[in-house]
Scaffold this active site. Sequence first.
Site, mmCIF file in Angstrom:
data_model
loop_
_atom_site.group_PDB
_atom_site.id
_atom_site.type_symbol
_atom_site.label_atom_id
_atom_site.label_comp_id
_atom_site.label_asym_id
_atom_site.label_seq_id
_atom_site.Cartn_x
_atom_site.Cartn_y
_atom_site.Cartn_z
ATOM 1 N N LYS A 75 12.522 20.648 29.333
ATOM 2 C CA LYS A 75 13.565 21.290 30.133
ATOM 3 C C LYS A 75 14.415 20.243 30.844
ATOM 4 O O LYS A 75 14.016 19.092 30.997
ATOM 5 C CB LYS A 75 12.928 22.197 31.200
ATOM 6 C CG LYS A 75 12.163 23.388 30.670
ATOM 7 C CD LYS A 75 11.584 24.199 31.830
ATOM 8 C CE LYS A 75 10.772 25.375 31.334
ATOM 9 N NZ LYS A 75 10.160 26.135 32.451
ATOM 10 N N ASP A 187 25.394 10.849 17.304
ATOM 11 C CA ASP A 187 25.279 12.294 17.544
ATOM 12 C C ASP A 187 26.442 12.778 18.398
ATOM 13 O O ASP A 187 26.260 13.524 19.351
ATOM 14 C CB ASP A 187 23.945 12.621 18.215
ATOM 15 C CG ASP A 187 23.556 14.096 18.033
ATOM 16 O OD1 ASP A 187 24.033 14.715 17.064
ATOM 17 O OD2 ASP A 187 22.799 14.617 18.855
ATOM 18 N N ILE A 422 38.894 51.630 49.021
ATOM 19 C CA ILE A 422 40.120 51.106 49.631
ATOM 20 C C ILE A 422 41.301 51.258 48.679
ATOM 21 O O ILE A 422 42.419 51.565 49.086
ATOM 22 C CB ILE A 422 39.942 49.625 50.015
ATOM 23 C CG1 ILE A 422 38.794 49.463 51.008
ATOM 24 C CG2 ILE A 422 41.229 49.043 50.586
ATOM 25 C CD1 ILE A 422 38.424 48.017 51.291
ATOM 26 N N GLY A 423 41.069 51.006 47.391
ATOM 27 C CA GLY A 423 42.148 51.093 46.416
ATOM 28 C C GLY A 423 41.589 51.211 45.010
ATOM 29 O O GLY A 423 40.439 50.862 44.746
ATOM 30 N N GLY A 425 42.624 50.465 40.823
ATOM 31 C CA GLY A 425 43.517 49.846 39.856
ATOM 32 C C GLY A 425 43.186 50.287 38.443
ATOM 33 O O GLY A 425 42.310 51.133 38.231
ATOM 34 N N ASP A 533 51.773 38.836 38.920
ATOM 35 C CA ASP A 533 51.782 40.219 39.413
ATOM 36 C C ASP A 533 52.078 40.249 40.909
ATOM 37 O O ASP A 533 51.437 40.982 41.667
ATOM 38 C CB ASP A 533 50.443 40.903 39.117
ATOM 39 C CG ASP A 533 50.540 42.429 39.180
ATOM 40 O OD1 ASP A 533 51.658 42.958 38.996
ATOM 41 O OD2 ASP A 533 49.510 43.087 39.411
#
Length: 629
Positions: A75, A187, A422-423, A425, A533
């Site tokens: 590892k 390699d 809240i909103g 989209g 945006d």
Amino acid sequence: MPLAQLVDLWPEVELVHEDTENGHGGPEDRGRHTSKDEVVVKEIPITHHVKEGAEKADQSHFVLLKVLGQGSFGKVFLVRKITPPDANQLYAMKVLKKATLKVRDRVRTKMERDILADVHHPFVVRLHYAFQTEGKLYLILDFLRGGDLFTRLSKEVMFTEEDVKFYLAELALGLDHLHSLGIIYRDLKPENILLDEEGHIKLTDFGLSKEAIDHEKKAYSFCGTVEYMAPEVVNRQGHSHGADWWSYGVLMFEMLTGSLPFQGKDRKETMTLILKAKLGMPQFLSNEAQSLLRALFKRNATNRLGSGVEGAEELKRHPFFSTIDWNKLYRRELSPPFKPSVTQPDDTYYFDTEFTSRTPKDSPGIPPSAGAHQLFRGFSFVAPVLVEEDAKKTSSPPVLSVPKTHSKNVLFTDVYTVRETIGVGSYSVCKRCVHKGTNMEYAVKVIDKSKRDPSEEIEILRRYGQHPNIITLKDVYEECNSIYLVTELMRGGELLDRILRQKFFSEREACSVLFTVCKTVEYLHSQGVVHRDLKPSNILYVDESGDPESIRICDFGFSKQLRAENGLLMTPCYTANFVAPEVLKRQGYDEGCDIWSLGILLYTMLAGYTPFANGPGDTPEEILARIGS
């Protein structure tokens, strides 16, 4: 830069051709060969003399933090050193189990340690410590937070020529230094090229490297990743440092096109293509890039660019690199094309969550065979700079308020309580939430993974969210179907609501708001980010004061980091009222589309309505007609 003298450090080694991964006949069976069960490798003693000080390291000097990777031999951990002189320093710890290594692989591991101990170069990973226990070998290396080039390449598919030129130039200096020390890398592939936190490359993984050759000597072992192998490696005619320049060409081709130059349906066909196939040269590449590729893909190694006695000096003079200042490049004074978005010292954003989500545990190694002890005699190593350094007092790195991507087994609702919406989209919903431990309020954007990939938005917010007028990302959670982005709560509401309440702004009010927004957009553009945006509903106030300085630009869902060769973007993302005409025409667009949106924003603040008002069903053609009328 003075170069080490070439000496024959491996006089007793004969690495007889190692087995291939299958039993096919054909090109891989030519030349000297041993069968799959008859690997002949002589064990060799360590011949390097490394300066060792009193501060020898062992595994008790390191705290395991995370798993960075795992393979069949062991590892790689992210660790923190807890003893002086470098207490609190983060490293990558490569742990190899002696019992699972074949004799051949033990030789490779020892070679990797010796090569790393000898090499000091800005573009080669640094070995700080090496030590062993009865069952394991430990290499303590630089922790490079940017991950590997393969991860970036797989995300972007292909790079621009300018990006490729930078990476290839740094790589050429690193390879040239290895060659000057008599080392063939053997390699070279994107997985073995790491990026540091600034975006500079570092060569790593020297397990297949062959040391102590000169231009008259050749290696014969069959090794490396087949798609990157030079023809002389494939047919076992013997190879020298020129084999690395073929692999360098393969890497260049892959970065420029997103595909490999020679790749068959299996290993055997791939090797046949390497030996015989004609290279299909993509015509969208510049003449200079095509010329360099042709010079690197010479099947006769003696004719290959970089293979002569001048080495990389030949390559550095090629027109493809005409804009590179090699001295500044070596001093790391040239800005990399990509800077990883890492701010925490232990950030592992660019590492596979399959590994980083695991609990780091270094299990006891099975004792190896008696012969292995002799093989690894002298394996321990302490970097001279650490031996010579005084036991300086170093404080822990500050804990910064930056996001971490939590593993999938940590649920968002385990940490936060969800409140009202809240909103809403197209691809997400925003809700208020409360942290269960601190009772602090935040906003959370819940993104449907099946509809949109938010990785670009997360990366932009991670990198630039510390700007005072950009919303700050606090946390990121990933679950099966959703991504949760936790941000600061905008208590002052949207700029749009403020405009609607007042009908319109005075010129003084509009000027103050636009000044703050323009400063922020200018900063984003200077960093190569286009918002795409900008509109009043994506500009919010952090509090009720209405102070323009409390403005935050939010919702980077359509945002993009400019990476195309001409800087233009072709993906149409927009909110119809605020979209620039070049976006609607799909002609390619850059930062100019944000400037158009700023003009629409100013008009809307002053007039109370948009200049090109439209209905929800309007087509791009109808909006364009209004803009042009």
